[in-house]
Design a protein around this motif. Sequence first.
Motif, PDB file in Angstrom:
ATOM      1  N   MET A 125       0.834  -1.199   0.000  1.00 29.12           N
ATOM      2  CA  MET A 125       0.000   0.000   0.000  1.00 29.12           C
ATOM      3  C   MET A 125       0.873   1.256   0.000  1.00 29.12           C
ATOM      4  SD  MET A 125      -2.981   1.320  -0.109  1.00 29.12           S
ATOM      5  CE  MET A 125      -4.290   0.263   0.464  1.00 29.12           C
ATOM      6  N   THR A 126       2.072   1.151   0.543  1.00 26.08           N
ATOM      7  CA  THR A 126       3.005   2.278   0.502  1.00 26.08           C
ATOM      8  C   THR A 126       3.263   2.687  -0.943  1.00 26.08           C
ATOM      9  OG1 THR A 126       4.078   1.465   2.525  1.00 26.08           O
ATOM     10  CG2 THR A 126       5.289   3.082   1.216  1.00 26.08           C
ATOM     11  N   ASP A 127       3.440   1.703  -1.821  1.00 25.39           N
ATOM     12  CA  ASP A 127       3.685   1.993  -3.245  1.00 25.39           C
ATOM     13  C   ASP A 127       2.482   2.670  -3.886  1.00 25.39           C
ATOM     14  OD1 ASP A 127       6.120   0.713  -2.952  1.00 25.39           O
ATOM     15  OD2 ASP A 127       5.382  -1.210  -3.698  1.00 25.39           O
ATOM     16  N   VAL A 128       1.274   2.287  -3.441  1.00 27.90           N
ATOM     17  CA  VAL A 128       0.065   2.870  -4.006  1.00 27.90           C
ATOM     18  C   VAL A 128      -0.045   4.344  -3.613  1.00 27.90           C
ATOM     19  CG1 VAL A 128      -2.441   2.678  -4.216  1.00 27.90           C
ATOM     20  CG2 VAL A 128      -1.069   0.621  -3.898  1.00 27.90           C
ATOM     21  N   ILE A 129       0.315   4.657  -2.384  1.00 27.24           N
ATOM     22  CA  ILE A 129       0.287   6.052  -1.932  1.00 27.24           C
ATOM     23  C   ILE A 129       1.244   6.892  -2.757  1.00 27.24           C
ATOM     24  CG2 ILE A 129       0.806   7.596   0.009  1.00 27.24           C
ATOM     25  CD1 ILE A 129      -0.069   5.246   1.863  1.00 27.24           C
ATOM     26  N   VAL A 130       2.445   6.361  -2.988  1.00 31.94           N
ATOM     27  CA  VAL A 130       3.431   7.084  -3.802  1.00 31.94           C
ATOM     28  C   VAL A 130       2.939   7.215  -5.241  1.00 31.94           C
ATOM     29  CG1 VAL A 130       5.774   7.008  -4.734  1.00 31.94           C
ATOM     30  CG2 VAL A 130       5.367   6.430  -2.340  1.00 31.94           C
ATOM     31  N   ARG A 131       2.362   6.149  -5.782  1.00 30.43           N
ATOM     32  CA  ARG A 131       1.816   6.204  -7.139  1.00 30.43           C
ATOM     33  C   ARG A 131       0.715   7.266  -7.220  1.00 30.43           C
ATOM     34  NH1 ARG A 131       0.689   2.495 -11.326  1.00 30.43           N
ATOM     35  NH2 ARG A 131       2.703   1.515 -10.887  1.00 30.43           N
ATOM     36  N   ARG A 132      -0.067   7.396  -6.167  1.00 28.47           N
ATOM     37  CA  ARG A 132      -1.131   8.403  -6.151  1.00 28.47           C
ATOM     38  C   ARG A 132      -0.519   9.798  -6.279  1.00 28.47           C
ATOM     39  NH1 ARG A 132      -5.526   8.571  -8.072  1.00 28.47           N
ATOM     40  NH2 ARG A 132      -7.222   9.636  -7.095  1.00 28.47           N
ATOM     41  N   ALA A 133       0.610  10.003  -5.624  1.00 25.80           N
ATOM     42  CA  ALA A 133       1.302  11.291  -5.728  1.00 25.80           C
ATOM     43  C   ALA A 133       1.800  11.515  -7.151  1.00 25.80           C
ATOM     44  CB  ALA A 133       2.467  11.341  -4.743  1.00 25.80           C
ATOM     45  N   GLU A 134       2.292  10.462  -7.780  1.00 26.24           N
ATOM     46  CA  GLU A 134       2.754  10.561  -9.169  1.00 26.24           C
ATOM     47  C   GLU A 134       1.591  10.908 -10.097  1.00 26.24           C
ATOM     48  OE1 GLU A 134       6.109   7.000  -8.580  1.00 26.24           O
ATOM     49  OE2 GLU A 134       4.497   6.782 -10.052  1.00 26.24           O
ATOM     50  N   THR A 135       0.449  10.266  -9.865  1.00 23.54           N
ATOM     51  CA  THR A 135      -0.707  10.465 -10.730  1.00 23.54           C
ATOM     52  C   THR A 135      -1.237  11.888 -10.649  1.00 23.54           C
ATOM     53  OG1 THR A 135      -1.333   8.135 -10.501  1.00 23.54           O
ATOM     54  CG2 THR A 135      -3.022   9.628 -11.279  1.00 23.54           C
ATOM     55  N   VAL A 136      -1.390  12.404  -9.423  1.00 20.46           N
ATOM     56  CA  VAL A 136      -2.002  13.724  -9.273  1.00 20.46           C
ATOM     57  C   VAL A 136      -1.084  14.843  -9.758  1.00 20.46           C
ATOM     58  CG1 VAL A 136      -1.251  14.199  -6.890  1.00 20.46           C
ATOM     59  CG2 VAL A 136      -3.407  15.144  -7.728  1.00 20.46           C
ATOM     60  N   THR A 137       0.230  14.636  -9.662  1.00 13.22           N
ATOM     61  CA  THR A 137       1.162  15.671 -10.126  1.00 13.22           C
ATOM     62  C   THR A 137       1.546  15.496 -11.581  1.00 13.22           C
ATOM     63  OG1 THR A 137       3.092  14.375  -9.409  1.00 13.22           O
ATOM     64  CG2 THR A 137       2.158  15.960  -7.820  1.00 13.22           C
TER      65      THR A 137
END
Length: 292
Positions: A125-137
């Motif tokens: 889930m840590t990777d998903v949180i980071v991916r979410r940051a990548e997606t929104v930016t």
Amino acid sequence: MSQALVIVAHGSHLNPDSAAPTHAHADTIRETTAFDEVKVGFWKEEPHLREVLRTVESDEVYVVPLFVSEGYFTEQVIPRELRLEGWNVSEWDSDGLSADDVTLTAADTGQQVTYCGPVGTHESMTDVIVRRAETVTGDPDVGPGFGLAVVGHGTERNENSAKAIEYHAERIEKSGRFDEVQALYMDEEPEVDDVTDHFESPDVVVVPLFIADGFHTQEDIPEDMGLTDDYRKGYDVPAEVEGHRIWYAGAVGTEGLMADVILERAAEAGADVGEAVELVRERTRNVSAMEA
């Protein structure tokens, strides 16, 4: 022996979009053909938890709860509604973060059910949180010059929820990818209302550890952070708040990579998923890049 995956979630009578992430992740996993069947079940929607196993033909079933933390639903509601014989929460021997899996028999169908811990406490889930940051930016290398806030409901509701927030925030902080990482809460200190007080970085990505977008993520948090005085008017991404650019990502559970966490939970419990994990990681990254 054929194997099935059942993804179980809360659902909502009030929010028609609540089930959308669950169905989307089921579709993603279904496309990998890792399982003979992929089904979904809900507490507050159809198909209901109590009936979902009856829709499964396979004898071997892996059940993965699409919940953020261990607690009332994962420890009591789901096992009860699935009629898992002999279930006892001590089977998980968990500290609130370490529930893994237990194999039991469903009383009314006779199926072998391997019941897994929730997605929210899995390390992926840590990777998903980071991916979410990548997606929104829109930046696959986002991190330098950015702060990251991982947001939860608060410890008054479920102390294990706060454990999950802190666990992932600490893992991301240790990675050194972001300049600052902070766990924030809706009902506890430190509060998300004061997000700008907790960061020096000019840019801050805010990721709520919620499975679906609903009242809290679409209304409360944007207004609490000062992105807008009325959520119905919408808000900019990024939005300027007290000298910071706030990149509000919305519920982490809507990120496509969540399907990977579901797969990893099942795989660690003994499911044969082949190359499905790698497929999902590649496909969801490509989708995120297209959406950015």
